[in-house]
Design a protein around this motif. Sequence first.
Motif, PDB file in Angstrom:
ATOM      1  N   ASP A  49      54.006  25.485   4.075  1.00  0.00           N
ATOM      2  CA  ASP A  49      53.410  25.933   5.332  1.00  0.00           C
ATOM      3  C   ASP A  49      53.222  24.729   6.255  1.00  0.00           C
ATOM      4  O   ASP A  49      52.219  24.023   6.199  1.00  0.00           O
ATOM      5  CB  ASP A  49      52.075  26.636   5.090  1.00  0.00           C
ATOM      6  CG  ASP A  49      51.598  27.400   6.336  1.00  0.00           C
ATOM      7  OD1 ASP A  49      52.123  27.100   7.434  1.00  0.00           O
ATOM      8  OD2 ASP A  49      50.728  28.273   6.209  1.00  0.00           O
ATOM      9  N   SER A  60      57.707  27.589   8.795  1.00  0.00           N
ATOM     10  CA  SER A  60      58.019  27.600  10.222  1.00  0.00           C
ATOM     11  C   SER A  60      59.419  28.156  10.489  1.00  0.00           C
ATOM     12  O   SER A  60      59.721  28.569  11.610  1.00  0.00           O
ATOM     13  CB  SER A  60      57.897  26.190  10.804  1.00  0.00           C
ATOM     14  OG  SER A  60      58.823  25.310  10.172  1.00  0.00           O
ATOM     15  N   ALA A  67      43.891  30.241   8.647  1.00  0.00           N
ATOM     16  CA  ALA A  67      45.028  31.164   8.728  1.00  0.00           C
ATOM     17  C   ALA A  67      46.048  30.853   7.625  1.00  0.00           C
ATOM     18  O   ALA A  67      46.647  31.770   7.046  1.00  0.00           O
ATOM     19  CB  ALA A  67      45.680  31.068  10.088  1.00  0.00           C
ATOM     20  N   LYS A  68      46.221  29.580   7.326  1.00  0.00           N
ATOM     21  CA  LYS A  68      47.171  29.191   6.277  1.00  0.00           C
ATOM     22  C   LYS A  68      46.666  29.621   4.902  1.00  0.00           C
ATOM     23  O   LYS A  68      47.443  30.122   4.073  1.00  0.00           O
ATOM     24  CB  LYS A  68      47.406  27.683   6.318  1.00  0.00           C
ATOM     25  CG  LYS A  68      48.104  27.213   7.598  1.00  0.00           C
ATOM     26  CD  LYS A  68      48.447  25.737   7.539  1.00  0.00           C
ATOM     27  CE  LYS A  68      49.221  25.308   8.766  1.00  0.00           C
ATOM     28  NZ  LYS A  68      49.727  23.930   8.685  1.00  0.00           N
ATOM     29  N   ARG A  87      53.377  25.073   9.591  1.00  0.00           N
ATOM     30  CA  ARG A  87      53.119  25.623  10.920  1.00  0.00           C
ATOM     31  C   ARG A  87      51.936  24.911  11.582  1.00  0.00           C
ATOM     32  O   ARG A  87      51.029  24.415  10.908  1.00  0.00           O
ATOM     33  CB  ARG A  87      52.803  27.117  10.828  1.00  0.00           C
ATOM     34  CG  ARG A  87      53.915  27.981  10.274  1.00  0.00           C
ATOM     35  CD  ARG A  87      53.413  29.398  10.072  1.00  0.00           C
ATOM     36  NE  ARG A  87      52.304  29.438   9.123  1.00  0.00           N
ATOM     37  CZ  ARG A  87      51.469  30.470   8.976  1.00  0.00           C
ATOM     38  NH1 ARG A  87      51.616  31.544   9.740  1.00  0.00           N
ATOM     39  NH2 ARG A  87      50.485  30.431   8.085  1.00  0.00           N
ATOM     40  N   ASP A  88      51.942  24.919  12.893  1.00  0.00           N
ATOM     41  CA  ASP A  88      50.814  24.380  13.655  1.00  0.00           C
ATOM     42  C   ASP A  88      49.788  25.494  13.817  1.00  0.00           C
ATOM     43  O   ASP A  88      49.669  26.120  14.872  1.00  0.00           O
ATOM     44  CB  ASP A  88      51.304  23.860  15.016  1.00  0.00           C
ATOM     45  CG  ASP A  88      50.187  23.159  15.796  1.00  0.00           C
ATOM     46  OD1 ASP A  88      49.136  22.880  15.194  1.00  0.00           O
ATOM     47  OD2 ASP A  88      50.386  22.915  16.996  1.00  0.00           O
ATOM     48  N   GLU A  89      49.070  25.765  12.724  1.00  0.00           N
ATOM     49  CA  GLU A  89      48.078  26.837  12.686  1.00  0.00           C
ATOM     50  C   GLU A  89      46.773  26.296  12.114  1.00  0.00           C
ATOM     51  O   GLU A  89      46.737  25.242  11.471  1.00  0.00           O
ATOM     52  CB  GLU A  89      48.564  27.989  11.796  1.00  0.00           C
ATOM     53  CG  GLU A  89      49.717  28.790  12.360  1.00  0.00           C
ATOM     54  CD  GLU A  89      49.245  29.871  13.315  1.00  0.00           C
ATOM     55  OE1 GLU A  89      48.014  29.981  13.516  1.00  0.00           O
ATOM     56  OE2 GLU A  89      50.102  30.596  13.855  1.00  0.00           O
ATOM     57  N   ARG A  90      45.695  27.071  12.309  1.00  0.00           N
ATOM     58  CA  ARG A  90      44.417  26.698  11.717  1.00  0.00           C
ATOM     59  C   ARG A  90      44.492  26.766  10.193  1.00  0.00           C
ATOM     60  O   ARG A  90      45.244  27.575   9.631  1.00  0.00           O
ATOM     61  CB  ARG A  90      43.314  27.648  12.198  1.00  0.00           C
ATOM     62  CG  ARG A  90      42.998  27.575  13.674  1.00  0.00           C
ATOM     63  CD  ARG A  90      41.931  28.598  14.056  1.00  0.00           C
ATOM     64  NE  ARG A  90      42.393  29.973  13.821  1.00  0.00           N
ATOM     65  CZ  ARG A  90      42.008  30.731  12.794  1.00  0.00           C
ATOM     66  NH1 ARG A  90      41.187  30.241  11.870  1.00  0.00           N
ATOM     67  NH2 ARG A  90      42.453  31.962  12.686  1.00  0.00           N
TER      68      ARG A  90
END
Length: 438
Positions: free
Chosen positions: A380, A4, A388-389, A382-385
Amino acid sequence: MRLSRHFLPVLKESPSDAQIVSHKLMLRAGLVRQTAAGIYAWLPLGQRVLQKIAQIVREEQDRAGAIELLMPTLQSADLWRESGRYDAYGPEMLRITDRHDREMLYGPTNEEMITAIFRDSARSYRDLPRTLYHIQWKFRDEVRPRFGVMRGREFLMKDAYSFDIDEAGARHSYNRMFVAYLNTFARMGLRAIPMQADTGPIGGDLSHEFIVLAPTGESEVFYHSNWEKPAELSSVDFDDVAGLQSIVSTYTADYAATDEKRDEAAEAAAGDALRQSRGVEVGHIFYFGEKYSKPMNLRVQGPDGAEVIPHMGSYGIGVSRLMGAIIEASHDDNGIIWPDAVAPYKVGIINMRVDDEACTAAADDLYAKLQAAGVETLYDDRDERGGAKFATMDLIGIPWQIVIGPKGLAKGVVELKRRATGEKEELSIEDALAKVSA
């Protein structure tokens, strides 16, 4: 490093002007960005890999007895006129004039400069032998820069230069570098084949290129099928003249040559074992005797008091080019597969649910423990699906991935994935930490 907070501009699609795998993946994985034709900025992830490659090169040079220094990128044209190469080198040399109308050039190589430096300091045979090297940016004004860093105009290079009292000593220095190169490339997970090669503008009558086989390579190469078998190099005594010569003889016994140095008799003898491919040059070594020391008036006093002209050799490794060669040799449909020795990070942590308190606590704790253990980790957060990660981690090629999710934590496990094989296993956090820290 938390993803992030990282600067990692990955791309979903390959740019249209990228022609080969390494160029596509270096752009997609956020390793480099082109700033002008054949010139690239090295982004944080790419810079980490570049430093890893350079450090392996440095360690093997030091192990072989070479001594590091640093020479400037700009050189005086007068030095090149002393050797006779200034007008002969060709349009690849970027010639410039400073504000006082002094002719300068952006160095494509450093034979002249290192000869002048050594000439000003060496006085007798006691100052020999010496091998000096540096890792420095070079510039060659390619008429058609292409294939990303594989044929760029600006590139990072390790160039070493040996000085010896006679031909026998110079050939031993050549053998030292030959074996050091085998070690260097093996540590990076590469099988680089030493091939008889043309000496080109460097000069001399003894030269080998180290070629990594790749269908997109710029050179046509011919070799015996024995080169396709795994090879191991045992421990080396770099002061053992006969031992080093034996290793070099072993590694040149089977036929291998670039197109310029093909040997029809050797190819006929190879018969059905002859192979043809394309390859990427990652290193080139030369012995050229008095080519530079004589015209540049490098002289030392010999053991008998008589004046001696030292014999020289030069030895180059394309440090930035190696990154492209490694990717060409180690990738799949999902992205890069970095060998452990040059990976930007050893471990990637994937927090599947940053909005889940238990997941985030477990991921934060594991990240802290890996950092405390000195394990280079990319987290990782991040606020992601999740998809995607996973795609990002596979694309950038981190060797180990640890996936932390609510279902696994409920069972007291995390998922550990080995990028190179795709093998996955469920382990406790403690066991996963122990395995990647080993």
